[in-house]
Design an enzyme around this catalytic site. Sequence first.
Site, PDB file in Angstrom:
ATOM      1  CG  ASN A   7     -45.190 -77.572  27.367  1.00 37.75           C
ATOM      2  OD1 ASN A   7     -46.047 -76.718  27.568  1.00 37.75           O
ATOM      3  ND2 ASN A   7     -44.549 -77.679  26.212  1.00 37.75           N
ATOM      4  NE  ARG A  91     -43.500 -73.494  26.205  1.00 40.28           N
ATOM      5  CZ  ARG A  91     -44.373 -73.464  25.214  1.00 40.28           C
ATOM      6  NH1 ARG A  91     -45.248 -74.425  25.073  1.00 40.28           N
ATOM      7  NH2 ARG A  91     -44.350 -72.492  24.339  1.00 40.28           N
ATOM      8  CG  HIS A 180     -40.327 -70.312  19.624  1.00 41.60           C
ATOM      9  ND1 HIS A 180     -40.568 -69.870  18.353  1.00 41.60           N
ATOM     10  CD2 HIS A 180     -41.236 -71.279  19.878  1.00 41.60           C
ATOM     11  CE1 HIS A 180     -41.606 -70.537  17.844  1.00 41.60           C
ATOM     12  NE2 HIS A 180     -42.019 -71.393  18.756  1.00 41.60           N
ATOM     13  NE  ARG A 241     -48.918 -69.994  16.043  1.00 39.52           N
ATOM     14  CZ  ARG A 241     -47.932 -70.253  16.890  1.00 39.52           C
ATOM     15  NH1 ARG A 241     -47.178 -69.272  17.347  1.00 39.52           N
ATOM     16  NH2 ARG A 241     -47.698 -71.480  17.278  1.00 39.52           N
ATOM     17  CD  GLU A 383     -38.913 -75.359  22.912  1.00 38.84           C
ATOM     18  OE1 GLU A 383     -39.510 -74.345  23.245  1.00 38.84           O
ATOM     19  OE2 GLU A 383     -39.293 -76.101  21.990  1.00 38.84           O
TER      20      GLU A 383
END
Length: 396
Positions: A7, A91, A180, A241, A383
């Site tokens: 990743n 990823r 996600h 965010r 993940e």
Amino acid sequence: MNILVINCGSSSLKYQLIDMKNENVLAKGLVERIGIEGSQIKHETIGKEEVKIQEAMKDHKRALELVLNSLTDKNYGAIASLDEIQAVGHRVVHGGESFADSVVIDDQVMKAINDNVEVAPLHNPPNIMGIEACSELMKGVPQVAVFDTAFHQTMPEKNYIYALPYEYYQKYKIRRYGFHGTSHKFITEEAAKLLNKPVDQVNLITCHLGNGSSITSVVNGKSYDTTMGFTPLEGLVMGTRTGDLDPAIIPFIMDKENMNPNDMNTLLNKKSGVLGISGVSSDFRDLEDAASSEHRAQLALDIFEAKVRKYIGAYYGTMDHVDGIIFTAGVGENSISMRESIIAGLKNLGLKIDSERNNVRGKAQLISTDDSSCPIFVIPTNEELMIAKETLELTK
Ligand code: AMP
């Protein structure tokens, strides 16, 4: 079969080596500050002590070279040679409309990932660097791309087209993509097992609440709607965010503060969210600690909670039936008080949390009462394992 999961961020590289015979992690690590002074690897082979390797790494290729050296090191490595890695799973943040599933990477796939840089200028370039480094250093080893957006490609048009002039969708592919996806898919599969139902028959509301947060309504095992949008900025309030915002605020602030689009992007992505509200931290543990003495820390938690509740309510009300509501990721898996207060405000839907069952962290567990209108679970996300499973599926 061992699978290396990679990743890549702009200056970081996270990795896990997973033995798929038993889904055990053999080794994992994090490279930080790639291309910046002070680069280092934190590497851990499970069962051995963590090592820190401090060495200049000018790019992702050099970082990966050192990661592969660490994995095969006689003292702190996990395997004797690179031949023991059968495939690599990457990823990749944005598959745009090109990918509704994971794929084995070839020249055509690379071209499509490159084409999607236009919609993910911050995220796809480091993913591409990681793939290129692996192609050079691990010649002949199959590589698979697993996209954050792929799971959401099943959303109906009415849930992904924005109310902008339609030509912007046609010209620039501006639409809701959702992110996600790997986590929401993993959670969906795990929830189906817990509910003892085939995955294509489960209706869920999956709440991935971490530093970045999103909620997905899953209908018959497929993403039907999700809170993140064209980028991972829309929807819930997050660590740094904004989430949803009246778009008119953006030109207003730019004008008042003499900001250019770049400055504004930084403000919206890096300086807002619970950090911006509280002025204390983007980290939920810090906020929980500060809440009793700092009004704005409590306010940030209240706003986060209210937004999560609003989306759960909206999705709950628009689905035929809901088989389960799932909490996952850092906050969802660990914050007992946050889960409790989110659900406490949804009494009108008949949702009820059981305080004793809810007293759990990082473990799959039912947390609702037996008379709750639908079961509520905590399910830890994974993940990396999901990426490894998809890689195995495509390369075995
Ligand atoms: P993630 O992005 O999924 O790694 O989640 C990171 C977020 O989870 C951070 O804001 C952490 O503060 C939060 N988190 C982790 N453990 C806890 C905990 N025990 N209580 C509250 N928040 C937590």
